[in-house]
Structure formats: structure tokens, C-alpha cells
Design a protein around this motif. Structure first.
Motif, PDB file in Angstrom:
ATOM      1  N   LEU A  78       0.856  -1.179   0.000  1.00 36.45           N
ATOM      2  CA  LEU A  78       0.000   0.000   0.000  1.00 36.45           C
ATOM      3  C   LEU A  78       0.895   1.234   0.000  1.00 36.45           C
ATOM      4  CD1 LEU A  78      -2.442  -1.166   2.828  1.00 36.45           C
ATOM      5  CD2 LEU A  78      -2.669  -1.533   0.365  1.00 36.45           C
ATOM      6  N   SER A  79       0.577   2.204  -0.842  1.00 39.25           N
ATOM      7  CA  SER A  79       1.438   3.378  -0.970  1.00 39.25           C
ATOM      8  C   SER A  79       1.110   4.430   0.080  1.00 39.25           C
ATOM      9  CB  SER A  79       1.310   3.987  -2.367  1.00 39.25           C
ATOM     10  OG  SER A  79      -0.001   4.470  -2.574  1.00 39.25           O
ATOM     11  N   ALA A  80       2.134   5.162   0.460  1.00 34.74           N
ATOM     12  CA  ALA A  80       2.006   6.297   1.373  1.00 34.74           C
ATOM     13  C   ALA A  80       2.564   7.525   0.662  1.00 34.74           C
ATOM     14  CB  ALA A  80       2.771   6.033   2.666  1.00 34.74           C
ATOM     15  N   ASP A  81       2.126   8.711   1.088  1.00 36.49           N
ATOM     16  CA  ASP A  81       2.559   9.950   0.446  1.00 36.49           C
ATOM     17  C   ASP A  81       3.817  10.557   1.053  1.00 36.49           C
ATOM     18  OD1 ASP A  81       0.510   9.962  -1.451  1.00 36.49           O
ATOM     19  OD2 ASP A  81      -0.873  10.963  -0.066  1.00 36.49           O
ATOM     20  N   SER A  82       4.253  10.021   2.215  1.00 28.82           N
ATOM     21  CA  SER A  82       5.435  10.579   2.866  1.00 28.82           C
ATOM     22  C   SER A  82       5.983   9.584   3.885  1.00 28.82           C
ATOM     23  CB  SER A  82       5.086  11.888   3.585  1.00 28.82           C
ATOM     24  OG  SER A  82       4.212  11.622   4.669  1.00 28.82           O
ATOM     25  N   GLU A 103      10.168  -3.632  10.942  1.00 27.91           N
ATOM     26  CA  GLU A 103      10.135  -2.275  11.488  1.00 27.91           C
ATOM     27  C   GLU A 103      10.403  -1.252  10.376  1.00 27.91           C
ATOM     28  OE1 GLU A 103       9.317  -1.190  14.524  1.00 27.91           O
ATOM     29  OE2 GLU A 103       8.965  -3.228  15.264  1.00 27.91           O
ATOM     30  N   PRO A 104       9.970  -0.001  10.567  1.00 28.22           N
ATOM     31  CA  PRO A 104      10.203   1.030   9.552  1.00 28.22           C
ATOM     32  C   PRO A 104      11.685   1.128   9.204  1.00 28.22           C
ATOM     33  CG  PRO A 104       8.735   1.845  11.251  1.00 28.22           C
ATOM     34  CD  PRO A 104       9.241   0.509  11.719  1.00 28.22           C
ATOM     35  N   GLN A 105      11.938   1.244   7.915  1.00 22.31           N
ATOM     36  CA  GLN A 105      13.324   1.293   7.448  1.00 22.31           C
ATOM     37  C   GLN A 105      13.409   1.972   6.093  1.00 22.31           C
ATOM     38  OE1 GLN A 105      14.719  -2.695   5.911  1.00 22.31           O
ATOM     39  NE2 GLN A 105      12.831  -3.330   6.968  1.00 22.31           N
ATOM     40  N   HIS A 106      14.572   2.516   5.819  1.00 21.19           N
ATOM     41  CA  HIS A 106      14.839   3.089   4.508  1.00 21.19           C
ATOM     42  C   HIS A 106      15.191   1.951   3.567  1.00 21.19           C
ATOM     43  CE1 HIS A 106      14.776   7.190   5.961  1.00 21.19           C
ATOM     44  NE2 HIS A 106      15.344   6.708   7.062  1.00 21.19           N
ATOM     45  N   TYR A 107      14.602   1.966   2.382  1.00 24.54           N
ATOM     46  CA  TYR A 107      14.915   0.967   1.358  1.00 24.54           C
ATOM     47  C   TYR A 107      15.186   1.727   0.067  1.00 24.54           C
ATOM     48  CZ  TYR A 107      14.478  -2.782  -2.010  1.00 24.54           C
ATOM     49  OH  TYR A 107      14.722  -3.655  -3.030  1.00 24.54           O
ATOM     50  N   GLU A 108      16.460   1.703  -0.360  1.00 26.25           N
ATOM     51  CA  GLU A 108      16.902   2.517  -1.497  1.00 26.25           C
ATOM     52  C   GLU A 108      16.438   3.944  -1.263  1.00 26.25           C
ATOM     53  OE1 GLU A 108      16.009   0.584  -5.201  1.00 26.25           O
ATOM     54  OE2 GLU A 108      17.018  -1.267  -4.582  1.00 26.25           O
ATOM     55  N   GLN A 109      15.654   4.549  -2.187  1.00 25.28           N
ATOM     56  CA  GLN A 109      15.189   5.919  -1.927  1.00 25.28           C
ATOM     57  C   GLN A 109      13.849   5.960  -1.203  1.00 25.28           C
ATOM     58  OE1 GLN A 109      15.535   4.688  -5.146  1.00 25.28           O
ATOM     59  NE2 GLN A 109      13.969   5.532  -6.476  1.00 25.28           N
ATOM     60  N   GLY A 110      13.306   4.815  -0.871  1.00 23.00           N
ATOM     61  CA  GLY A 110      12.003   4.748  -0.216  1.00 23.00           C
ATOM     62  C   GLY A 110      12.087   4.518   1.278  1.00 23.00           C
ATOM     63  N   TYR A 111      10.912   4.359   1.886  1.00 26.37           N
ATOM     64  CA  TYR A 111      10.777   4.130   3.318  1.00 26.37           C
ATOM     65  C   TYR A 111       9.579   3.212   3.496  1.00 26.37           C
ATOM     66  CZ  TYR A 111      10.506   5.408   8.319  1.00 26.37           C
ATOM     67  OH  TYR A 111      10.488   5.400   9.684  1.00 26.37           O
ATOM     68  N   LEU A 126       4.531   1.587   1.876  1.00 23.50           N
ATOM     69  CA  LEU A 126       5.742   2.057   1.215  1.00 23.50           C
ATOM     70  C   LEU A 126       5.585   3.484   0.745  1.00 23.50           C
ATOM     71  CD1 LEU A 126       8.509   1.551  -0.243  1.00 23.50           C
ATOM     72  CD2 LEU A 126       7.157   0.773  -2.208  1.00 23.50           C
ATOM     73  N   TYR A 127       6.534   4.321   1.138  1.00 24.31           N
ATOM     74  CA  TYR A 127       6.672   5.654   0.547  1.00 24.31           C
ATOM     75  C   TYR A 127       7.819   5.568  -0.444  1.00 24.31           C
ATOM     76  CZ  TYR A 127       8.340  10.345  -0.226  1.00 24.31           C
ATOM     77  OH  TYR A 127       8.781  11.496  -0.810  1.00 24.31           O
ATOM     78  N   TRP A 128       7.534   5.923  -1.690  1.00 26.31           N
ATOM     79  CA  TRP A 128       8.547   5.929  -2.734  1.00 26.31           C
ATOM     80  C   TRP A 128       8.442   7.263  -3.463  1.00 26.31           C
ATOM     81  CZ3 TRP A 128      11.952   1.999  -3.033  1.00 26.31           C
ATOM     82  CH2 TRP A 128      12.853   2.006  -4.090  1.00 26.31           C
ATOM     83  N   PRO A 129       9.443   8.135  -3.318  1.00 24.40           N
ATOM     84  CA  PRO A 129       9.358   9.453  -3.948  1.00 24.40           C
ATOM     85  C   PRO A 129       9.039   9.357  -5.436  1.00 24.40           C
ATOM     86  CG  PRO A 129      11.305   9.297  -2.565  1.00 24.40           C
ATOM     87  CD  PRO A 129      10.721   7.917  -2.659  1.00 24.40           C
ATOM     88  N   GLY A 130       8.094  10.182  -5.868  1.00 22.46           N
ATOM     89  CA  GLY A 130       7.737  10.215  -7.290  1.00 22.46           C
ATOM     90  C   GLY A 130       6.691   9.191  -7.690  1.00 22.46           C
TER      91      GLY A 130
END
Length: 131
Positions: A78-82, A103-111, A126-130
Motif C-alpha cells: 500500500l502506498s504512502a505519500d510521505s 520495522e520502519p526502514q529506509h529501502y533505497e530511496q524509499g521508506y 511504502l513511501y517511494w518518492p515520485g
């Protein structure tokens, strides 16, 4: 040919508990009966997950789905905006009684983070910029 709606069909060990969990997370209930409860996932209302009683899905036509305890049948993303929204989801899931399996973590450029509902159905936010 055009696909108008997509349904996912999963087993619930307790429909009332399932309904309470997804309602607490803010999902809109689409349908409910003694055999199933359905929720709309996404803003376009084109993806619905049906949670059936195991007895209902034991019908051979439906392939005999069951609840997996030590494996993944699928992981819905499921996508998140931030990043902040991802963290808000973590708190909502915890309050609703879900299990955080990643647990919450940074994955490449996402979170991202991963959770399981009361029947161990897996999701990640998942928040993925763009995107």
C-alpha cells in the motif's frame, strides 16, 4: 476487454475481529455477511479484499484457501505519500492489534515497514518518492 474491479480473497479465522481491525485502520467496508467481510483498498475503489470464513472457501470451486502461519501467500503493498505517513501507519497498526514483522526502514530511496493482520495476512506500507 476492460478490468473494472479486482478482488482478493483471503480466509479469516474471526470475521468480527477482521472487521474491527480493518475498520480501525480506516478502510471502508464494502460488504458484510455471516460468511465474509469486504474492504475497499485504494482511493479508486477498484481493489477489494474479501475475507471469508474458512468453511466458505473450503468449497472446491474456490481452491480451498487457508490461513498460512509460517509462510506468505502474498504481501500486499500500500502506498504512502510521505515518510511521516508511513510512521503514522505503524501507530495505527499497533493500536488496531496488528503485528509489525518489519520495522520502519529506509529501502533505497524509499521508506517502508511490514505488518500482519490478526490472521497473519501480510502488508507493507511504502513511501517511494515520485510514485
Amino acid at each position: 476487454m476492460k478490468t473494472r474491479l479486482i478482488w482478493g480473497n483471503l480466509v479469516s479465522g474471526d470475521l468480527k475481529k477482521t472487521a474491527a481491525f480493518y475498520t480501525a485502520l480506516g478502510f471502508k467496508q464494502h460488504h458484510g455477511s455471516e460468511e465474509l467481510v469486504s474492504f475497499v483498498f485504494g482511493e479508486t475503489s477498484q481493489f477489494i479484499i474479501n475475507f471469508f470464513t474458512e468453511e466458505r472457501l473450503s468449497n472446491p470451486v474456490n481452491g480451498g484457501l487457508s490461513i498460512l502461519k509460517n509462510a506468505n501467500e502474498a504481501i500486499f503493498s500500500l502506498s504512502a505519500d510521505s515518510r511521516e505517513e508511513v510512521d503514522q501507519w505503524v501507530e495505527k497498526v499497533r493500536k488496531a492489534g496488528g503485528t509489525i514483522f518489519s520495522e520502519p526502514q529506509h529501502y533505497e530511496q524509499g521508506y517502508t515497514f511490514g505488518f500482519a493482520d490478526p490472521d497473519n495476512h501480510k502488508f507493507n506500507i511504502l513511501y517511494w518518492p515520485g510514485m
